[in-house]
Every structure is written in C-alpha cells, then in structure tokens.
Scaffold this active site. Structure first.
Site, short mmCIF file in Angstrom:
data_model
loop_
_atom_site.label_atom_id
_atom_site.label_comp_id
_atom_site.label_asym_id
_atom_site.label_seq_id
_atom_site.Cartn_x
_atom_site.Cartn_y
_atom_site.Cartn_z
N ALA A 10 -1.15 -7.00 -0.30
CA ALA A 10 -1.42 -6.08 -1.41
C ALA A 10 -1.49 -4.62 -0.95
O ALA A 10 -1.55 -3.72 -1.78
CB ALA A 10 -2.73 -6.46 -2.09
N CYS A 11 -1.45 -4.39 0.35
CA CYS A 11 -1.60 -3.05 0.91
C CYS A 11 -0.23 -2.46 1.27
O CYS A 11 0.52 -3.05 2.04
CB CYS A 11 -2.49 -3.11 2.15
SG CYS A 11 -2.57 -1.58 3.08
#
Length: 113
Positions: A10-11
C-alpha cells in the site's frame, strides 16, 4: 546478490523500491512485515546494520504512534512498540550484501544494488 525488502504494497515508496530492484535484474525476498513482523532482535540488527536509531525507523505520523504516547519514548520502548505494532515501522527496509537502508526515497535502493 541476495536482496530482501520489508514491503508494504500500500506504500508508494515501497512499491517504487521494489520496482527499482526488479528493474535492476534482482528478484528479492519480499517480506510482508505487516503479516510477519520482525522481532526486537531483528529490529536491533537492522538498526545496527543501517546506522539508524529507533527514532529514525519509527513512523511518527502513524496514528498508533500518538495513541501509544511514543513521542518521548526511549529506544527499547520504540523497538517493543514496532515489534507489537508493525505499522509503526517505516518502509521500505532493504537488506543486501552492500548494506541495509531505509529506502526513502525509493531511489536510495540503488546504492545497495
């Protein structure tokens, strides 16, 4: 060369570092540290390898950082908190034979390849 990345899909920084590693021709061992968090001993080893302090590795903008009252915490308290709440670990952490780094910005990973 053996390459390991502590990855959070998600980063954007983590995705960017992973792409740079693969673009350089390496298939790293990808550790989803949120599902398989490192223990305190591993966190200490990464700090020693990278030259970072726990204060530099912790995500101070993470909501749980404030909820746990970590602003004035010592190294041992931060390490325990990161082991228990892996979202507090800044990412991506990349380990190779050339060193260990917190790869923010993602291009930092190129120093390790």
């Amino acid at each position: 060369m053996h390459v390991t990345i502590w990855h959070n899909p998600a980063c954007s920084n983590s995705r960017g570092a992973l792409k740079l590693i693969r673009d350089a021709g390496f298939e790293p061992v990808v550790i989803d540290y949120l599902d398989s968090p490192p223990d305190i001993a591993t966190l200490r080893q990464v700090l020693a390898e990278s030259g970072l302090s726990a204060h530099e590795l912790v995500r101070s903008k993470e909501q749980s950082f404030g909820e746990l009252g970590l602003a004035d915490a010592d190294e041992a308290t931060l390490l325990a908190a990161m082991a228990e709440h892996p979202r507090l670990i800044n990412r991506p952490v990349v380990r190779t034979a050339r060193g260990t780094r917190l790869c923010r910005p993602p291009e930092t990973v190129l120093e390790l390849l």
